[in-house]
Design a protein around this motif. Structure first.
Motif, mmCIF file in Angstrom:
data_model
loop_
_atom_site.group_PDB
_atom_site.id
_atom_site.type_symbol
_atom_site.label_atom_id
_atom_site.label_comp_id
_atom_site.label_asym_id
_atom_site.label_seq_id
_atom_site.Cartn_x
_atom_site.Cartn_y
_atom_site.Cartn_z
ATOM 1 N N ALA A 112 86.908 -3.360 95.227
ATOM 2 C CA ALA A 112 86.215 -2.360 96.038
ATOM 3 C C ALA A 112 85.468 -1.448 95.079
ATOM 4 O O ALA A 112 86.072 -0.865 94.180
ATOM 5 C CB ALA A 112 87.206 -1.557 96.872
ATOM 6 N N ASP A 113 84.156 -1.352 95.220
ATOM 7 C CA ASP A 113 83.394 -0.463 94.352
ATOM 8 C C ASP A 113 82.417 0.362 95.176
ATOM 9 O O ASP A 113 81.974 -0.053 96.229
ATOM 10 C CB ASP A 113 82.664 -1.244 93.247
ATOM 11 N N ILE A 114 82.113 1.548 94.661
ATOM 12 C CA ILE A 114 81.168 2.448 95.304
ATOM 13 C C ILE A 114 79.919 2.479 94.439
ATOM 14 O O ILE A 114 79.978 2.906 93.281
ATOM 15 C CB ILE A 114 81.747 3.868 95.444
ATOM 16 N N PRO A 115 78.785 2.006 94.963
ATOM 17 C CA PRO A 115 77.555 2.058 94.162
ATOM 18 C C PRO A 115 77.150 3.499 93.885
ATOM 19 O O PRO A 115 77.336 4.370 94.737
ATOM 20 C CB PRO A 115 76.510 1.371 95.039
ATOM 21 N N ILE A 116 76.627 3.747 92.697
ATOM 22 C CA ILE A 116 76.167 5.098 92.366
ATOM 23 C C ILE A 116 74.652 5.085 92.214
ATOM 24 O O ILE A 116 74.047 4.033 92.020
ATOM 25 C CB ILE A 116 76.841 5.644 91.091
ATOM 26 N N ASP A 117 74.066 6.254 92.299
ATOM 27 C CA ASP A 117 72.608 6.386 92.238
ATOM 28 C C ASP A 117 72.086 6.489 90.816
ATOM 29 O O ASP A 117 70.920 6.754 90.612
ATOM 30 C CB ASP A 117 72.156 7.612 93.037
ATOM 31 N N GLY A 118 72.928 6.318 89.841
ATOM 32 C CA GLY A 118 72.493 6.390 88.452
ATOM 33 C C GLY A 118 73.075 7.600 87.745
ATOM 34 O O GLY A 118 73.644 8.491 88.372
ATOM 35 N N PRO A 119 72.936 7.651 86.425
ATOM 36 C CA PRO A 119 73.569 8.725 85.649
ATOM 37 C C PRO A 119 72.974 10.105 85.881
ATOM 38 O O PRO A 119 73.598 11.102 85.553
ATOM 39 C CB PRO A 119 73.355 8.274 84.200
ATOM 40 N N ASP A 120 71.784 10.175 86.468
ATOM 41 C CA ASP A 120 71.160 11.478 86.700
ATOM 42 C C ASP A 120 71.346 11.985 88.130
ATOM 43 O O ASP A 120 70.773 13.002 88.506
ATOM 44 C CB ASP A 120 69.661 11.406 86.384
ATOM 45 N N ALA A 121 72.151 11.292 88.933
ATOM 46 C CA ALA A 121 72.372 11.706 90.322
ATOM 47 C C ALA A 121 73.105 13.047 90.361
ATOM 48 O O ALA A 121 73.909 13.361 89.479
ATOM 49 C CB ALA A 121 73.175 10.647 91.059
ATOM 50 N N ASP A 122 72.817 13.845 91.381
ATOM 51 C CA ASP A 122 73.478 15.151 91.527
ATOM 52 C C ASP A 122 74.942 15.018 91.922
ATOM 53 O O ASP A 122 75.744 15.900 91.644
ATOM 54 C CB ASP A 122 72.756 15.994 92.582
ATOM 55 N N GLU A 123 75.281 13.934 92.624
ATOM 56 C CA GLU A 123 76.654 13.704 93.073
ATOM 57 C C GLU A 123 77.059 12.274 92.738
ATOM 58 O O GLU A 123 76.213 11.405 92.571
ATOM 59 C CB GLU A 123 76.782 13.880 94.584
ATOM 60 N N PHE A 124 78.363 12.060 92.647
ATOM 61 C CA PHE A 124 78.846 10.700 92.482
ATOM 62 C C PHE A 124 80.074 10.503 93.377
ATOM 63 O O PHE A 124 80.915 11.381 93.486
ATOM 64 C CB PHE A 124 79.164 10.386 91.014
ATOM 65 N N ARG B 212 82.957 12.647 97.454
ATOM 66 C CA ARG B 212 81.775 12.933 96.630
ATOM 67 C C ARG B 212 82.073 14.161 95.779
ATOM 68 O O ARG B 212 82.610 15.147 96.265
ATOM 69 C CB ARG B 212 80.567 13.240 97.516
ATOM 70 N N HIS B 213 81.692 14.078 94.532
ATOM 71 C CA HIS B 213 81.877 15.212 93.629
ATOM 72 C C HIS B 213 80.543 15.533 92.971
ATOM 73 O O HIS B 213 79.804 14.622 92.597
ATOM 74 C CB HIS B 213 82.909 14.870 92.541
ATOM 75 N N PRO B 214 80.233 16.823 92.824
ATOM 76 C CA PRO B 214 78.987 17.171 92.135
ATOM 77 C C PRO B 214 79.095 16.804 90.658
ATOM 78 O O PRO B 214 80.163 16.911 90.054
ATOM 79 C CB PRO B 214 78.866 18.678 92.329
ATOM 80 N N ARG B 215 77.980 16.348 90.108
ATOM 81 C CA ARG B 215 77.946 16.026 88.691
ATOM 82 C C ARG B 215 77.913 17.328 87.916
ATOM 83 O O ARG B 215 77.135 18.235 88.225
ATOM 84 C CB ARG B 215 76.712 15.193 88.366
ATOM 85 N N ARG B 216 78.764 17.445 86.928
ATOM 86 C CA ARG B 216 78.798 18.655 86.114
ATOM 87 C C ARG B 216 77.698 18.602 85.074
ATOM 88 O O ARG B 216 77.450 17.572 84.473
ATOM 89 C CB ARG B 216 80.158 18.803 85.447
ATOM 90 N N THR B 217 77.064 19.728 84.861
ATOM 91 C CA THR B 217 76.021 19.799 83.841
ATOM 92 C C THR B 217 76.667 20.068 82.485
ATOM 93 O O THR B 217 77.842 20.421 82.384
ATOM 94 C CB THR B 217 75.027 20.924 84.157
ATOM 95 N N VAL B 218 75.898 19.924 81.441
ATOM 96 C CA VAL B 218 76.405 20.160 80.085
ATOM 97 C C VAL B 218 76.885 21.592 79.961
ATOM 98 O O VAL B 218 77.913 21.874 79.350
ATOM 99 C CB VAL B 218 75.295 19.861 79.037
ATOM 100 N N GLU B 219 76.180 22.554 80.578
ATOM 101 C CA GLU B 219 76.566 23.962 80.497
ATOM 102 C C GLU B 219 77.915 24.195 81.169
ATOM 103 O O GLU B 219 78.704 25.011 80.720
ATOM 104 C CB GLU B 219 75.509 24.858 81.156
ATOM 105 N N GLU B 220 78.199 23.492 82.274
ATOM 106 C CA GLU B 220 79.463 23.672 82.997
ATOM 107 C C GLU B 220 80.633 23.105 82.197
ATOM 108 O O GLU B 220 81.753 23.565 82.341
ATOM 109 C CB GLU B 220 79.407 22.993 84.359
ATOM 110 N N ARG B 221 80.396 22.077 81.392
ATOM 111 C CA ARG B 221 81.478 21.461 80.607
ATOM 112 C C ARG B 221 81.879 22.307 79.422
ATOM 113 O O ARG B 221 82.972 22.178 78.907
ATOM 114 C CB ARG B 221 81.025 20.082 80.103
ATOM 115 N N ALA B 222 80.995 23.159 78.936
ATOM 116 C CA ALA B 222 81.275 23.949 77.723
ATOM 117 C C ALA B 222 82.199 25.100 78.019
ATOM 118 O O ALA B 222 82.496 25.504 79.048
ATOM 119 C CB ALA B 222 79.976 24.468 77.130
#
Length: 97
Positions: A56-68, A87-97
């Motif tokens: 079972a897999d969930i297709p994603i919209d690519g690495p630049d998608a806002d959500e995954f 669905r989870h929002p993709r974290r930006t580099v600033e949010e990870r720091a």
């Protein structure tokens, strides 16, 4: 329609019954696409295990998608597992720091 028995070296199709208003419709498929009420789509297809696994897999919209979308497994009562598709929002580099 009954599930087909493949010959040696041939992969068996997935065999499903879709039931609507109590009426079953039998289908053989290479892949099954399911859309959940929350809009998340996932695919079911044969795994590589010859004993009959399903992936079972969930297709994603690519690495630049806002959500995954992801599957989340949580333990439940009486040795059950709850599986959610979320669905989870993709974290930006600033949010990870």
């Amino acid at each position: 329609m009954s599930a087909t028995n493949p010959t040696r070296g041939e992969a068996a199709p997935l065999h499903i019954e879709a039931i609507c208003d109590g009426v079953p419709t039998q289908l053989d498929a290479e892949e099954i696409r399911v859309t959940l009420p929350n809009g998340i789509v996932f695919n079911l297809h044969r795994g590589l295990d010859p004993s009959g696994s399903i992936v079972a897999d969930i297709p994603i919209d690519g690495p630049d998608a806002d959500e995954f979308p992801v599957f989340v497994l949580r333990p439940g009562a009486a040795n059950l597992l709850h599986i959610n598709a979320e669905r989870h929002p993709r974290r930006t580099v600033e949010e990870r720091a």
